[in-house]
Design a protein around this motif. Structure first.
Motif, mmCIF file in Angstrom:
data_model
loop_
_atom_site.group_PDB
_atom_site.id
_atom_site.type_symbol
_atom_site.label_atom_id
_atom_site.label_comp_id
_atom_site.label_asym_id
_atom_site.label_seq_id
_atom_site.Cartn_x
_atom_site.Cartn_y
_atom_site.Cartn_z
ATOM 1 N N GLU A 91 -46.264 19.192 15.897
ATOM 2 C CA GLU A 91 -46.819 19.197 17.258
ATOM 3 C C GLU A 91 -48.295 18.800 17.316
ATOM 4 O O GLU A 91 -48.656 17.843 17.995
ATOM 5 C CB GLU A 91 -46.571 20.553 17.920
ATOM 6 C CG GLU A 91 -45.125 20.676 18.389
ATOM 7 C CD GLU A 91 -44.759 22.069 18.867
ATOM 8 O OE1 GLU A 91 -45.627 22.968 18.844
ATOM 9 O OE2 GLU A 91 -43.587 22.242 19.264
ATOM 10 N N PRO A 92 -49.173 19.523 16.586
ATOM 11 C CA PRO A 92 -50.603 19.158 16.687
ATOM 12 C C PRO A 92 -50.908 17.761 16.135
ATOM 13 O O PRO A 92 -51.803 17.081 16.645
ATOM 14 C CB PRO A 92 -51.315 20.237 15.869
ATOM 15 C CG PRO A 92 -50.269 20.895 15.040
ATOM 16 C CD PRO A 92 -48.961 20.699 15.743
ATOM 17 N N LYS A 148 -48.902 15.045 16.134
ATOM 18 C CA LYS A 148 -48.444 14.036 17.093
ATOM 19 C C LYS A 148 -49.486 13.835 18.201
ATOM 20 O O LYS A 148 -49.852 12.715 18.539
ATOM 21 C CB LYS A 148 -47.106 14.500 17.702
ATOM 22 C CG LYS A 148 -46.096 13.371 17.816
ATOM 23 C CD LYS A 148 -44.838 13.803 18.526
ATOM 24 C CE LYS A 148 -43.971 14.697 17.671
ATOM 25 N NZ LYS A 148 -42.746 15.147 18.337
ATOM 26 N N LYS A 149 -49.996 14.964 18.717
ATOM 27 C CA LYS A 149 -50.985 14.876 19.796
ATOM 28 C C LYS A 149 -52.250 14.151 19.322
ATOM 29 O O LYS A 149 -52.862 13.387 20.083
ATOM 30 C CB LYS A 149 -51.359 16.280 20.286
ATOM 31 C CG LYS A 149 -50.314 16.855 21.209
ATOM 32 C CD LYS A 149 -50.782 18.168 21.804
ATOM 33 C CE LYS A 149 -49.607 18.874 22.471
ATOM 34 N NZ LYS A 149 -49.653 20.325 22.304
ATOM 35 N N THR A 150 -52.639 14.390 18.088
ATOM 36 C CA THR A 150 -53.843 13.745 17.554
ATOM 37 C C THR A 150 -53.662 12.227 17.496
ATOM 38 O O THR A 150 -54.557 11.466 17.881
ATOM 39 C CB THR A 150 -54.164 14.285 16.147
ATOM 40 O OG1 THR A 150 -54.199 15.697 16.221
ATOM 41 C CG2 THR A 150 -55.491 13.773 15.632
ATOM 42 N N GLU A 193 -51.690 10.461 19.311
ATOM 43 C CA GLU A 193 -51.632 9.940 20.681
ATOM 44 C C GLU A 193 -53.033 9.651 21.236
ATOM 45 O O GLU A 193 -53.218 8.746 22.032
ATOM 46 C CB GLU A 193 -50.894 10.932 21.600
ATOM 47 C CG GLU A 193 -49.379 10.824 21.469
ATOM 48 C CD GLU A 193 -48.633 12.035 22.031
ATOM 49 O OE1 GLU A 193 -47.439 12.179 21.691
ATOM 50 O OE2 GLU A 193 -49.263 12.838 22.784
ATOM 51 N N ARG A 194 -54.017 10.464 20.773
ATOM 52 C CA ARG A 194 -55.363 10.186 21.282
ATOM 53 C C ARG A 194 -56.185 9.379 20.278
ATOM 54 O O ARG A 194 -57.410 9.295 20.372
ATOM 55 C CB ARG A 194 -56.074 11.475 21.716
ATOM 56 C CG ARG A 194 -56.171 12.559 20.704
ATOM 57 C CD ARG A 194 -57.026 13.739 21.147
ATOM 58 N NE ARG A 194 -57.218 14.583 19.980
ATOM 59 C CZ ARG A 194 -56.462 15.612 19.664
ATOM 60 N NH1 ARG A 194 -55.472 15.978 20.441
ATOM 61 N NH2 ARG A 194 -56.707 16.295 18.561
ATOM 62 N N ARG A 251 -61.626 13.406 19.105
ATOM 63 C CA ARG A 251 -60.208 13.030 19.002
ATOM 64 C C ARG A 251 -59.564 13.458 17.676
ATOM 65 O O ARG A 251 -58.346 13.424 17.531
ATOM 66 C CB ARG A 251 -60.064 11.517 19.184
ATOM 67 C CG ARG A 251 -60.864 10.750 18.161
ATOM 68 C CD ARG A 251 -60.862 9.273 18.437
ATOM 69 N NE ARG A 251 -61.721 8.635 17.449
ATOM 70 C CZ ARG A 251 -61.572 7.399 17.037
ATOM 71 N NH1 ARG A 251 -60.624 6.649 17.548
ATOM 72 N NH2 ARG A 251 -62.392 6.900 16.143
ATOM 73 N N ARG A 270 -60.899 18.887 17.334
ATOM 74 C CA ARG A 270 -60.048 20.055 17.553
ATOM 75 C C ARG A 270 -59.726 20.656 16.193
ATOM 76 O O ARG A 270 -59.747 19.962 15.181
ATOM 77 C CB ARG A 270 -58.740 19.638 18.207
ATOM 78 C CG ARG A 270 -58.975 18.613 19.278
ATOM 79 C CD ARG A 270 -58.288 18.936 20.531
ATOM 80 N NE ARG A 270 -58.764 17.969 21.530
ATOM 81 C CZ ARG A 270 -58.069 17.662 22.584
ATOM 82 N NH1 ARG A 270 -56.907 18.229 22.794
ATOM 83 N NH2 ARG A 270 -58.559 16.804 23.457
#
Ligand SMILES: [Zn+2]
Length: 465
Positions: free
Chosen positions: A231-232, A234-236, A238-239, A359, A396
């Motif tokens: 999860e974390p 994938k989000k990284t 994406e940005r 990011r 993050r």
């Protein structure tokens, strides 16, 4: 038969494991770990132990982690001349870890001399590479399950406990005439149903059992490890960010790589390069791959005769030049680097570059001890001091608890629950005092079995219990 068990480390704390078993004729030491963490503990490494090293006949080592093995060079230097028994894979890992520990001791002493901050002139290392080499010479490999005769009616064997490669619990039988005392030392207990390492074996029947309690009062995140990691990350991506995973070099780095590869193969993560930037992790992965058939590892770690720990999109960076080349790359990537608590090593260079950018993601995958940069990050620090400079925390970060190599409280109870019948006493050790007490209470209520929580230097006459 007179049997005494005394605790010279790993009592009231999670480090410095050293348990001494004395019978009339024999003295056996289980583990010789280094005290780590707070200064008060580290200073204990400099005190002479309250037993004479030359009086110990045999030493049995549960696994290679420094908090179990890191005192060996000092013990040998101070007069221990017997053999050090462990499993074959533990022997290979211990060579790597002990030589590295000696190098750190030597560098610390050199640094203290240069800066002049030591009370001792010149500052001396706790031990040298030569001392570590001498300890390694005294090590002998014994495969899992094979009884080792120790003389005078004592015998021992190693049984898989699923914590890291080669890790074992130790079953010990002491006999005199028709009298027999059976003991089990847990070492560090692994997890159930996680990739890379196998489940711990059930402990054999015994009169006395010594169990670790690192997570004696805690529960891990039991969601699937793949979900926790994907999860974390994938989000990284994406940005457009980069993922930095500070990780312990032995066990954790290999586990993270294995799960990431599975996620990419299944299409749950984009197929990006994974860079392992730590000479120690590179060597540890090689040792894991030499022992793919070891009892402590999952059965299916090889694919068409090749180690799944060396997949094609994982790049290993051993030299400083290879490490620097990482800075020139562009595009999404995952960097796994040591140390796991951001205390030292190459991870600090990556931290300096990646932390100031929003990011990016820093993914902490292990325990973060008090006083470390990792802990400061978790506690909300706005900036971290790295190499003498303030580095702003804009990236993050997230901490994953589910990748621990230690059983949590429920898993320890499950492991103890697989005993045929409760032992006469269970000694709860290798934990912060609250963790050990909490586990002891649960064992007394739920197993049930009678427990003792030893303090440092406690000595028990087992016949009186
Ligand atoms: Zn361990």
């Amino acid at each position: 038969m007179e049997v005494n068990l005394s605790f010279h480390g790993g009592a009231g704390t999670v480090t410095g494991s050293r348990y001494l078993l004395s019978t009339g004729e024999r003295r056996l030491l289980i583990d010789a770990g280094l005290f780590q963490g707070l200064k008060k503990l580290r200073l204990l490494n400099w005190q002479e132990p309250d037993f004479e090293p030359s009086s110990v006949d045999h030493l049995l080592l549960t696994h290679a982690h420094i908090d179990h093995s890191g005192y060996l060079p000092r013990l040998v230097r101070n007069g221990y001349s017997g053999l050090i028994y462990c499993t074959p894979a533990t022997l290979d890992l211990a060579k790597l870890l002990l030589m590295d520990a000696a190098k750190i001791q030597e560098e610390d002493a050199k640094y203290a001399n240069k800066k002049g901050f030591s009370k001792h002139r010149p500052a001396l290392p706790l031990y040298t590479s030569e001392d570590a080499g001498a300890a390694i010479e005294q090590m002998r490999a014994v495969p899992y399950g094979e009884w080792l005769e120790l003389g005078d009616g004592a015998k021992a064997r190693f049984l898989n406990v699923g914590h890291i490669l080669g890790s074992a619990m130790i079953e010990l039988h002491l006999s005199s005439g028709i009298e027999e005392t059976r003991l089990v030392f847990s070492g560090d207990v692994g997890r159930y149903g996680v990739p890379l390492h196998s489940d711990p074996m059930a402990p054999p029947a015994c009169d006395f059992l010594v169990v670790e309690s690192t997570y004696g009062n805690r529960a891990h995140d039991h969601r699937p490890l793949k979900t926790q990691l994907s999860e974390p990350i994938k989000k990284t991506f994406e940005r457009g960010g980069i993922v930095l995973i500070p990780s312990f070099a032995v066990g954790r780095a290999q586990l993270v790589t294995l799960i990431l590869r599975e996620l990419m193969n299944a299409g749950d993560l984009p197929n990006v390069p994974i860079h392992i930037d730590s000479p120690m992790a590179v060597d540890a992965t090689r040792i894991y791959s030499h022992h793919l058939k070891d009892d402590s590892l999952d059965e299916n770690l090889s694919e068409d005769g090749r180690s799944r720990l060396f997949p094609s999109n994982v790049k290993f960076h051993r030299t400083v030049e290879q490490s620097k080349a990482l800075n020139e790359l562009s595009g999404p990537r995952i960097i796994i680097s040591a140390s796991g608590m951001l205390t030292a090593g190459r991870v600090l260079h990556h931290l300096r570059r990646l932390l100031p950018e929003q990011r990016n993601l820093v993914l902490l995958v292990g325990y973060q001890a008090a006083g470390t940069r990792g802990r400061a990050l978790l506690e909300g620090a706005r900036a971290l001091k790295v190499h003498g400079r303030e580095v702003p925390v804009r990236a993050r970060f997230q901490s994953l608890q589910g990748l621990s190599a230690h059983a949590d409280a429920d898993e320890l109870l499950r492991w103890l629950g697989s005993l045929e019948k409760p032992p006469r006493r269970i000694f709860v050790t290798h934990g912060e005092p609250e963790a050990s007490q909490a586990l002891a209470h649960r064992i007394e209520d739920e197993l049930p079995a009678r427990c003792l929580v030893p303090r440092l230097h406690d000595d028990f006459d087992l016949n009186s219990l």
